[in-house]
Motif scaffolding. Structure first.
Motif, PDB file in Angstrom:
ATOM      1  N   ARG A 147      -8.978   3.276  -6.212  1.00 23.36           N
ATOM      2  CA  ARG A 147      -7.716   3.432  -5.473  1.00 23.36           C
ATOM      3  C   ARG A 147      -7.913   3.114  -3.995  1.00 23.36           C
ATOM      4  O   ARG A 147      -7.182   2.307  -3.418  1.00 23.36           O
ATOM      5  N   GLU A 148      -8.923   3.736  -3.401  1.00 19.95           N
ATOM      6  CA  GLU A 148      -9.158   3.519  -1.969  1.00 19.95           C
ATOM      7  C   GLU A 148      -9.475   2.059  -1.683  1.00 19.95           C
ATOM      8  O   GLU A 148      -9.001   1.481  -0.710  1.00 19.95           O
ATOM      9  N   LEU A 168      -6.286  -0.129  -2.004  1.00 20.99           N
ATOM     10  CA  LEU A 168      -5.378   0.086  -0.869  1.00 20.99           C
ATOM     11  C   LEU A 168      -5.943  -0.536   0.403  1.00 20.99           C
ATOM     12  O   LEU A 168      -5.206  -1.122   1.202  1.00 20.99           O
ATOM     13  N   GLN A 169      -7.262  -0.427   0.571  1.00 22.93           N
ATOM     14  CA  GLN A 169      -7.882  -1.019   1.761  1.00 22.93           C
ATOM     15  C   GLN A 169      -7.756  -2.544   1.740  1.00 22.93           C
ATOM     16  O   GLN A 169      -7.439  -3.167   2.748  1.00 22.93           O
ATOM     17  N   ASP A 223       0.832  -1.217   0.000  1.00 18.15           N
ATOM     18  CA  ASP A 223       0.000   0.000   0.000  1.00 18.15           C
ATOM     19  C   ASP A 223       0.861   1.260   0.000  1.00 18.15           C
ATOM     20  O   ASP A 223       0.673   2.153  -0.832  1.00 18.15           O
ATOM     21  N   THR A 224       1.851   1.320   0.887  1.00 21.83           N
ATOM     22  CA  THR A 224       2.669   2.537   0.938  1.00 21.83           C
ATOM     23  C   THR A 224       3.531   2.683  -0.320  1.00 21.83           C
ATOM     24  O   THR A 224       3.717   3.785  -0.821  1.00 21.83           O
ATOM     25  N   TRP A 239      -6.354   3.693 -11.490  1.00 19.57           N
ATOM     26  CA  TRP A 239      -6.469   2.466 -10.686  1.00 19.57           C
ATOM     27  C   TRP A 239      -7.647   1.646 -11.189  1.00 19.57           C
ATOM     28  O   TRP A 239      -8.721   2.193 -11.453  1.00 19.57           O
ATOM     29  N   ILE A 252      -5.467  -4.254   0.373  1.00  9.57           N
ATOM     30  CA  ILE A 252      -4.066  -4.598   0.684  1.00  9.57           C
ATOM     31  C   ILE A 252      -3.861  -4.570   2.196  1.00  9.57           C
ATOM     32  O   ILE A 252      -3.280  -5.484   2.777  1.00  9.57           O
ATOM     33  N   ARG A 253      -4.379  -3.517   2.823  1.00 10.64           N
ATOM     34  CA  ARG A 253      -4.210  -3.423   4.290  1.00 10.64           C
ATOM     35  C   ARG A 253      -4.928  -4.575   4.978  1.00 10.64           C
ATOM     36  O   ARG A 253      -4.407  -5.167   5.922  1.00 10.64           O
ATOM     37  N   THR A 290      -5.097  -8.603  -4.885  1.00  8.30           N
ATOM     38  CA  THR A 290      -5.266  -8.365  -3.445  1.00  8.30           C
ATOM     39  C   THR A 290      -5.892  -9.584  -2.776  1.00  8.30           C
ATOM     40  O   THR A 290      -5.586  -9.881  -1.621  1.00  8.30           O
ATOM     41  N   ASP A 292      -5.569  -4.466 -10.157  1.00  4.21           N
ATOM     42  CA  ASP A 292      -5.644  -5.462  -9.090  1.00  4.21           C
ATOM     43  C   ASP A 292      -6.017  -6.810  -9.718  1.00  4.21           C
ATOM     44  O   ASP A 292      -5.195  -7.723  -9.773  1.00  4.21           O
TER      45      ASP A 292
END
Ligand code: SF4
Lengths: 474, 197
Positions: free
Chosen positions: B10-11, B14-15, A71-72, A90, B17-18, A300, A296
């Motif tokens: 995007r959000e 990223l979520q 993520d980072t 994205w 992934i977390r 993920t 993705d």
């Protein structure tokens, strides 16, 4: 949710597809010859490196770090690319990615685009989506062009037309380009050069994939051989790069590992002829509009599996395909996906993410667990362990069905070349490999299994242990 | 146009992934070689392995006689003394068609790599924009001895990552037909490297 185009619609499960492929002796000959050549060359290229194992370990660790901080690092990459004039998009899945690229092509009023070979765009079925939207994508990599002109499907990650020999390629070129050409590889390459030259010089939009993206600098890296990549990355006005979110490396320094691992593992060269690196937009040099599409498409979800996620370390070198005895015999298309061979057997089902999809669920069984894939993998993906892990998951999800038993039997059959050859000689292999999801009969020595009517299916916890035990009873 | 598109996706990505909660990785151990034997001889040998032409010379202008009578692209910043008489030098601005019709291009380089026989261009003085070394069918590249790095790690350290870089190892080639290597597809079909030592 739309189906993930990483597998081809209508593909039969692996045992059935393999049964058909095994009847194609031309295909087997082409493959044996090609993979035999590259295996020997790769070994020589690797033997030259005294520090090869240390490079592999570093490659594994860097990629594990990428997955741990994805993520980072993605946000860092986004910042670096946008700071240098690029635009970042994205996409959650294939459909979203295809729509983004189609819209970008339309905004440029392009009805034709040139493409550099890219697994990511093949995975999402981009060409078909663009075609449906009125944009024709021209593949410029020689092997991709052979597949495209032959209206065929790819069968290898690096050399999608590996299943074709020179005389078949000659026939395709003569038919589709309308030229007279010999079957000498040099003449065939020349024919492709002439055919594509004008396209390179006039097309305004190019689409590429990426081998690596450097988070801290925003640099994108593409390795290639022919110069078609350089053409696409340099001459058009607009460049659209489609990249899986796992293709990152954290720092510029990390490239020093992968620029050594990848060429030797894939084309068995000290270095591939051309590697292009660009960062955003450079005024006066190359495309002045740059779009990076991050996809993705099942990655993920793969990341959540603590055993399976190592498949995301893959740098698509194709070394595991070239050493795989099952791949060599069944060919790439039997896997029903753009990702065939050992990596396909673990990556495809995870990207599909549906253990009840019979085709995807059959893939982890398409292996003999001989371990050659792990030995050659430059990022040390333990493919056999992931295979057994996924098999257990499939069996758990499906219960003991005729399919799961058939798959387990297919896996057993591929375990040893001698067993396979014997079965093939007996002419019974076609009968053995599951038809309509059922085992009709196994040839000797597998007949002991079916005749007992109690074909053992792998218990969920430890396929490998189960399998060892059964093998000892032969 | 905004610089980041589709922030909802995007959000969500990223979520996800977390949510995967991947544990921190072990520190990277860089136990591989950072350098190597290097040197002109090794570099020359490795370039020649790609079936490129290699010559070790003491001065550049004296080594350019083969260009006489040809139309050769010379990027901004090539040393004046390289521009010998008897050659039609093509200078920027040049169109795509002019580049396509040139007989060749003469450049310097940013860095070279002995271990892999690679030259690297970064678009600075004497190398020009990328199209210049792509469209002409012949590329003559001058490498000064001190530009030769021993290894890939050394070379990357010397390079500026944000410049457009092209790593060139031999002439363009393909292995797509039965995995047998054929030189000369879309890029320059002849690569000649002059090592000034
Ligand atoms: S799994 Fe390993 S060997 Fe196979 S393609 Fe990926 S990086 Fe190469």
């Amino acid at each position: 949710m739309a189906r993930n185009p990483v597998t081809w619609l209508g593909s039969p499960a692996f045992p059935k597809a393999a049964r058909e492929a095994l009847q194609d002796t031309q295909l087997r000959q082409n493959l044996r010859r090609a993979t035999g050549t590259i295996r020997g060359r790769r070994e020589a290229a690797v033997a030259e490196m005294t520090d090869w194992e240390m490079l592999r370990v570093a490659g594994e660790q860097i990629k594990d770090d990428v997955l741990a901080r994805l993520d980072t690092l993605l946000v860092e990459l986004e910042e670096s690319v946008t700071a240098r004039g690029g635009v970042v998009h994205w996409a959650r899945d294939a459909e979203e990615a295809n729509r983004i690229v189609l819209d970008l092509c339309r905004a440029e009023q392009a009805d034709e685009v040139v493409k550099v070979k890219s697994m990511a765009t093949a995975e999402i079925g981009l060409n078909e989506a663009l075609e449906a939207g009125g944009v024709h994508a021209i593949e410029t990599d020689l092997a991709e062009l052979i597949v495209q002109l032959g209206e065929d499907r790819p069968s290898h990650i690096l050399v999608p037309a590996i299943h074709r020999n020179r005389s078949e390629i000659r026939e395709i070129f003569q038919r589709r380009m309308g030229v007279e050409v010999s079957d000498e590889p040099a003449d065939l390459a020349e024919a492709a050069r002439v055919y594509l030259r004008e396209k390179f010089l006039t097309t305004k939009v190019a689409i590429s994939g990426a081998n690596f993206a450097v988070a801290d600098t925003g640099s994108i890296v593409v390795l290639e051989s022919e110069g078609n990549g350089r053409m696409c990355l340099t001459l058009p006005e607009t460049l659209i790069t489609v990249m899986g979110i796992e293709k990152l490396v954290p720092t510029w320094q990390d490239l020093e590992v992968f620029l050594q691992l990848l060429p030797r593992s894939s084309t068995a060269e000290r270095m591939n002829p051309y590697t292009s690196v660009w960062t955003g937009v450079t005024p006066g040099d190359g495309p002045q509009r740059f779009h990076l599409v991050l996809i993705d498409n099942g990655r993920t979800a793969t990341l959540t599996d603590s055993v399976g996620r190592q498949a995301l370390r893959c740098i698509r070198c194709s070394a595991c395909l070239n050493v795989c005895p099952v791949y060599e015999r069944t060919g790439g298309k039997s896997y029903g996906s753009v990702y065939p061979g050992p990596i396909g057997a673990i990556l495809t089902p995870q990207l599909v993410g549906d253990l009840h999809d019979p085709q995807a669920a059959s893939l982890p069984f398409a292996s003999s667990l001989c371990g050659a894939c792990f030995e050659v993998c430059p990022v040390r993906i333990d493919i056999p362990s992931v295979l057994t892990h996924l098999r257990a998951e499939v069996v758990e999800a499906k219960g003991r069905t005729p399919e799961s038993v058939a798959m387990a039997a297919a896996a057993w059959m591929f375990r040893e070349a001698s067993r396979y050859e014997k079965a093939q000689k007996a002419g019974a292999l076609a009968r053995f490999l599951a038809r309509d999801g059922k085992i009709t009969s196994l040839p000797w020595p597998g007949s002991r299994w079916t005749s007992s009517r109690d074909v053992p299916a792998p218990p969920a916890e430890s396929f490998r242990a189960w399998w060892r035990k059964n093998r000892c009873q032969e | 146009m905004p610089r980041v598109i589709n922030t909802a996706a995007r959000e969500e990505i990223l979520q996800r992934i977390r949510d995967a909660k991947v544990p921190p990785a072990r520190p990277v151990v860089r136990g591989y070689n950072r350098t190597g034997p290097g040197g002109v001889e090794l570099f020359a040998e490795r370039v020649a392995d790609y079936r490129a032409i290699v010559r070790v010379v003491s001065d550049v202008p004296g080594a350019l006689a083969s260009l006489e009578g040809k139309r050769i692209v010379a990027p901004q910043g090539v040393p004046e003394e390289w521009l010998i008489d008897g050659v039609t030098w093509l200078r920027e601005p040049l169109t795509i068609d002019e580049l396509d019709q040139a007989d060749g291009v003469l450049t310097g380089c940013a860095v070279a790599i002995a271990d892999t026989g690679t030259i690297v261009l970064d678009g600075s003085e004497g190398q020009g924009r990328r199209a210049l070394t792509l469209l002409p069918d012949y590329h003559l590249c001058v490498v000064r001895e001190e530009q030769i790095a021993a290894s890939v790690p050394e070379a990357l350290q010397r390079l500026e990552s944000t410049r457009p870089l092209t790593f060139i190892s031999g002439p363009s080639a393909t292995s797509d037909i039965e995995l047998s290597r054929v030189e000369g597809v879309h890029g320059p079909r002849t690569l000649e490297v002059l090592i000034v030592s």
